[in-house]
Motif scaffolding. Structure first.
Motif, mmCIF file in Angstrom:
data_model
loop_
_atom_site.group_PDB
_atom_site.id
_atom_site.type_symbol
_atom_site.label_atom_id
_atom_site.label_comp_id
_atom_site.label_asym_id
_atom_site.label_seq_id
_atom_site.Cartn_x
_atom_site.Cartn_y
_atom_site.Cartn_z
ATOM 1 N N ASN A 104 1.118 -1.206 0.150
ATOM 2 C CA ASN A 104 0.079 0.495 -0.042
ATOM 3 C C ASN A 104 0.988 1.080 0.030
ATOM 4 O OD1 ASN A 104 -2.701 -1.560 -0.371
ATOM 5 N ND2 ASN A 104 -2.500 -1.643 1.887
ATOM 6 N N ILE A 105 2.531 1.248 0.221
ATOM 7 C CA ILE A 105 2.986 2.173 -0.227
ATOM 8 C C ILE A 105 2.559 3.096 -1.622
ATOM 9 C CG2 ILE A 105 5.060 3.237 -0.598
ATOM 10 C CD1 ILE A 105 6.072 0.740 1.730
ATOM 11 N N GLU A 106 2.291 4.339 -1.219
ATOM 12 C CA GLU A 106 1.973 5.081 -3.038
ATOM 13 C C GLU A 106 2.840 5.961 -3.027
ATOM 14 O OE1 GLU A 106 -1.572 6.997 -1.589
ATOM 15 O OE2 GLU A 106 -2.563 5.315 -1.273
ATOM 16 N N GLU A 107 4.026 6.608 -2.164
ATOM 17 C CA GLU A 107 4.815 7.353 -1.769
ATOM 18 C C GLU A 107 6.131 7.017 -1.394
ATOM 19 O OE1 GLU A 107 6.483 11.773 -1.149
ATOM 20 O OE2 GLU A 107 4.513 11.033 -0.879
ATOM 21 N N LEU A 108 6.977 6.282 -2.152
ATOM 22 C CA LEU A 108 8.588 5.723 -1.775
ATOM 23 C C LEU A 108 9.674 6.653 -2.367
ATOM 24 C CD1 LEU A 108 9.876 3.133 -0.581
ATOM 25 C CD2 LEU A 108 10.022 1.988 -2.957
ATOM 26 N N GLY A 109 10.317 7.056 -1.479
ATOM 27 C CA GLY A 109 10.991 8.087 -1.686
ATOM 28 C C GLY A 109 12.294 7.838 -2.291
ATOM 29 N N ASN A 110 13.668 8.646 -2.424
ATOM 30 C CA ASN A 110 14.918 8.136 -3.410
ATOM 31 C C ASN A 110 16.403 7.899 -1.746
ATOM 32 O OD1 ASN A 110 14.303 9.420 -5.507
ATOM 33 N ND2 ASN A 110 14.524 11.297 -5.114
ATOM 34 N N CYS A 111 16.361 6.529 -3.220
ATOM 35 C CA CYS A 111 17.746 6.593 -1.266
ATOM 36 C C CYS A 111 17.194 6.020 0.329
ATOM 37 C CB CYS A 111 18.921 7.339 -1.771
ATOM 38 S SG CYS A 111 19.477 7.492 -3.659
ATOM 39 N N VAL A 112 15.815 4.960 -0.597
ATOM 40 C CA VAL A 112 15.962 4.614 0.784
ATOM 41 C C VAL A 112 16.494 3.572 1.637
ATOM 42 C CG1 VAL A 112 13.925 3.176 1.942
ATOM 43 C CG2 VAL A 112 13.294 4.039 0.397
ATOM 44 N N PHE A 113 17.392 3.083 1.381
ATOM 45 C CA PHE A 113 18.088 2.179 1.668
ATOM 46 C C PHE A 113 19.936 2.797 1.535
ATOM 47 C CE2 PHE A 113 14.345 -0.500 1.104
ATOM 48 C CZ PHE A 113 14.056 -0.857 3.026
ATOM 49 N N ASP A 114 19.981 3.635 1.083
ATOM 50 C CA ASP A 114 21.501 4.626 0.765
ATOM 51 C C ASP A 114 22.600 3.956 2.116
ATOM 52 O OD1 ASP A 114 23.023 6.253 -1.286
ATOM 53 O OD2 ASP A 114 23.399 6.926 0.935
ATOM 54 N N GLY A 115 23.357 2.429 1.433
ATOM 55 C CA GLY A 115 24.176 3.112 2.253
ATOM 56 C C GLY A 115 24.123 1.342 3.535
ATOM 57 N N CYS A 116 23.012 1.359 2.576
ATOM 58 C CA CYS A 116 23.230 -0.189 4.124
ATOM 59 C C CYS A 116 23.976 -1.263 3.289
ATOM 60 C CB CYS A 116 21.652 -0.749 3.898
ATOM 61 S SG CYS A 116 20.513 0.589 4.725
ATOM 62 N N GLU A 117 25.434 -1.243 3.851
ATOM 63 C CA GLU A 117 25.949 -2.341 3.770
ATOM 64 C C GLU A 117 26.035 -3.381 3.516
ATOM 65 O OE1 GLU A 117 29.267 -0.775 5.445
ATOM 66 O OE2 GLU A 117 29.183 0.718 4.975
ATOM 67 N N SER A 118 24.913 -4.054 4.224
ATOM 68 C CA SER A 118 25.010 -5.527 4.522
ATOM 69 C C SER A 118 23.212 -6.199 4.162
ATOM 70 C CB SER A 118 24.448 -5.933 6.240
ATOM 71 O OG SER A 118 25.681 -5.520 6.629
ATOM 72 N N LEU A 119 22.884 -5.645 3.515
ATOM 73 C CA LEU A 119 21.567 -5.582 2.671
ATOM 74 C C LEU A 119 21.589 -6.207 1.783
ATOM 75 C CD1 LEU A 119 18.284 -5.055 2.817
ATOM 76 C CD2 LEU A 119 18.791 -3.318 1.394
ATOM 77 N N THR A 120 21.026 -7.567 1.857
ATOM 78 C CA THR A 120 21.279 -8.351 1.041
ATOM 79 C C THR A 120 19.251 -8.792 -0.153
ATOM 80 O OG1 THR A 120 20.623 -10.345 1.520
ATOM 81 C CG2 THR A 120 23.238 -9.857 1.143
#
Length: 173
Positions: A104-120
């Motif tokens: 239901n997310i209608e608006e997703l901003g820029n670079c939400v996970f910027d610099g999340c070094e472990s996000l796989t």
């Protein structure tokens, strides 16, 4: 002194700008109660010991940078009631490995996970705006659920390890 959990309880509808920010290594878990509808700008940022955040059922909006710098946060599930996720919300969350973005997310901003070094891995149920999921050096796998109909320009730019993207059957652009 380390507090195992910080709960935002009944009667609180908005967590204001920087209200719970910079608690350092004092809090391990943040529990957002069901009465909370909005988390403000930088509201819970730079809590370096937080490993877990749970979101209440009535949360609709998370403002820019709300959880940025929560270096030990490992997993995020934004559920289906959230409609707005600001930019850089989880930027600098170096320990974040997995994230689920509700449908239901209608608006997703820029670079939400910027610099999340472990996000796989990411599971995305909402439309993805330009650069929304960019700058994730270790992102390997993304699943775009059937609720996703648009994918913005450079949505996955600077994700050099990205190997598997499961596209929605309903993807138009």
């Amino acid at each position: 002194m380390v507090t195992s959990a910080l709960s935002v309880g009944a009667g609180v509808t908005v967590i204001d700008e920087k209200a719970l920010a910079n608690l350092g290594d004092k809090v391990l878990k943040i529990v957002i109660g069901d009465s909370v509808e909005k988390i403000g700008y930088y509201a819970c940022a730079n809590n370096t010991a937080v490993t877990q955040v749970s979101f209440g059922d009535n949360l609709h909006e998370i403002a820019d940078y709300a959880f940025s710098g929560c270096e030990k946060l490992t997993d995020v599930n934004l559920g289906n009631n959230i409609t707005t996720v600001g930019g850089y919300v989880f930027s600098g969350c170096k320990g974040l490995k997995n994230a689920i973005l509700g449908s239901n997310i209608e608006e997703l901003g820029n670079c939400v996970f910027d610099g999340c070094e472990s996000l796989t891995s990411l599971r995305v149920g909402c439309n993805v705006s330009d650069t929304a999921l960019s700058n994730n050096a270790k992102l390997v796998s993304v699943v775009l659920e059937d609720t996703v109909v648009s994918l913005g320009k450079r949505a996955f730019s600077n994700c050099p390890e990205l190997q598997n993207v499961t596209f929605s059957d309903n993807l138009i652009s």
